[in-house]
Design an enzyme around this catalytic site. Sequence first.
Site, PDB file in Angstrom:
ATOM      1  N   ASP A   1       0.840  -1.198   0.000  1.00 48.47           N
ATOM      2  CA  ASP A   1       0.000   0.000   0.000  1.00 48.47           C
ATOM      3  C   ASP A   1       0.883   1.259   0.000  1.00 48.47           C
ATOM      4  OD1 ASP A   1      -2.760   1.018   0.293  1.00 48.47           O
ATOM      5  OD2 ASP A   1      -2.047   1.825   2.193  1.00 48.47           O
TER       6      ASP A   1
ATOM      7  N   GLU B   1      14.897 -14.513  -0.397  1.00 47.87           N
ATOM      8  CA  GLU B   1      15.170 -15.685   0.458  1.00 47.87           C
ATOM      9  C   GLU B   1      14.012 -16.691   0.394  1.00 47.87           C
ATOM     10  OE1 GLU B   1      16.019 -14.508   4.499  1.00 47.87           O
ATOM     11  OE2 GLU B   1      16.980 -12.684   3.786  1.00 47.87           O
TER      12      GLU B   1
HETATM   13  C1  NOJ Z   1      -4.664   2.771  -0.993  1.00 49.72           C
HETATM   14  C2  NOJ Z   1      -5.754   1.779  -0.754  1.00 49.72           C
HETATM   15  O1  NOJ Z   1      -6.049   1.128  -1.974  1.00 49.72           O
HETATM   16  C3  NOJ Z   1      -6.939   2.557  -0.230  1.00 49.72           C
HETATM   17  O2  NOJ Z   1      -8.079   1.762  -0.141  1.00 49.72           O
HETATM   18  C4  NOJ Z   1      -6.562   3.152   1.103  1.00 49.72           C
HETATM   19  O3  NOJ Z   1      -7.622   3.965   1.549  1.00 49.72           O
HETATM   20  C5  NOJ Z   1      -5.297   4.000   1.001  1.00 49.72           C
HETATM   21  N1  NOJ Z   1      -4.268   3.358   0.249  1.00 49.72           N
HETATM   22  C6  NOJ Z   1      -4.757   4.313   2.377  1.00 49.72           C
HETATM   23  O4  NOJ Z   1      -4.197   3.187   2.956  1.00 49.72           O
END
Ligand code: NOJ
Length: 543
Positions: A217, A268
Amino acid sequence: MARRLSLARTQPRRRVAPAAAPAPWWRDAVVYQVYLRSFADSDGDGIGDLRGLRQRLPYLSWLGVDAVWINPHYPSGGADGGYDVVDYRAVDPEYGDVSDLEALVDDARRLGLRVVLDVVPNHTSDQHPWFQAALADPDSPEAARYHFAPASAEPPNNWQSLFGGPAWSRTPDGRWYLHLFAPEQPDLNWRDPVVAEDFERTLRFWLDRGVSGFRVDVAYGLYKDAGLRDNPGAYSPTLFGHGPEQAMTWNQPEVHGVWRRWRSICDEYPDTMLVGEVCLADLEQVALYSRPDELHQSLSFRLLKSPWAVAPFAEAISSALDAYGRVGAPVSWVLGNHDKERQVTRFGGGELGTARARAAALLTLALPGSAYLYAGDELGLPQAHVPDEAKQDPIFHRSGGARAGRDGCRVPMPWNPTEGVGFSPDGAAEPWLPIPADWSRYAVSVQTGQGGSTLTLHRRALALRKAHPAFASGSATVTTRGDVLTIRSVDGGEAVRCVVNMGSETVLAGCPGSVLLASTAAVRRSGGTVALPPDSAVWVLED
Ligand code: NOJ
């Protein structure tokens, strides 16, 4: 010894070229994205869970995908659909426990599927023990793991939250803290080495349990401008991604060091991979995240935001192929996900939107690289209407209702045409988001075996993509003529084409060969030409 000698005599010595290593699985995989909360509820609480997903794995194997990426499964504060993590090395009891995840991985492996988790390194939940300790004591070591600024009348800079409003909120004692998303998602300070160490532990924790990697993310975040200087311009949700106007918050050079380290950890563990969410406007910059010693892939979101027209689609495809090609990475195509309006609705809704979404699916699955298929898109689900009072997305609430939010693409999956569409076991449970009354017609069991259904189209496309490697691994050429977009891919002796008519008139496209698949039965072949009605696509295998 004697045996070895006799072998040497009877077998003439030949120089054997070393066998080429098979391409890693992720280069051309179709990864199915499961929004866990909305996929399948096994215990009747109206919330999808790991056991529910486990029970539905045979469906995914039947559909023909290669891997499953699960949106965050961690204990969370619940402020942003699980992207506010309280404990990175646990499972939210709503979803099950660690043994359920292990069982899921085992079952998936038996079915030839891999499991990819979501990891959220840019921010934690405000309920995370570190943030709680930091709130309690400004001088604690935990406080150094976030971005705090002393109490003052104004926030330290002009940064804005992506969910609306300022990116700074106050603690009860008047300090400021940074959150580029919701206030319940304080940003971590990656300049503190403990942060990096802890995430490495987290990666190993799950890799040791057999997962095949992570979707990362906000992989373009993590580090912030060291001086926390003002951004030159404002963020706009309509842009393809962040650019120079947000130069102080995103894409700091130091972040690449994190991905090199994470890559070495994955190295790894055989056959694992990292795929990054990199929302930058400049595709050359996006591609840099998937250099050979960094993330294995970075998601390309251009198709997700392209309007239905040849020029933007052709540009999205060519520029991604060029930029990723320069670093030797496959493109990871995304047509839909849990953050964007479902494509049936985005492309016009109703029959028109459905026709376009079907054609777009054939186009996406014909592109070289990997493809990310969002659960429910294979059913042609439209964006669901979610009444304001049922909405949960912080984007809706923080914008005071000005932005619709993402709930409409997160509504539970319809499995069969019974009460509650088979999402929960007895159909009586109230789902966590309301399911539209007419969604039975999209149900998996209704579409299964129906020749013309969107589910059948996806299943056929996935099987053909496997049978004809030119689609996913070939070298592709993109051409346009009027409203027609053609992708021609060649691999070894095989050449395939995907031809899409994005205009409002039927077109005759010259393409010799046999039709493998069409997005509508109205596509007609006659001699060396194919008649493509508006908003349709066809796959052709050249003679
Ligand atoms: C991207 C994720 O896809 C989204 O759903 C989220 O709200 C934001 N990052 C924050 O983590």
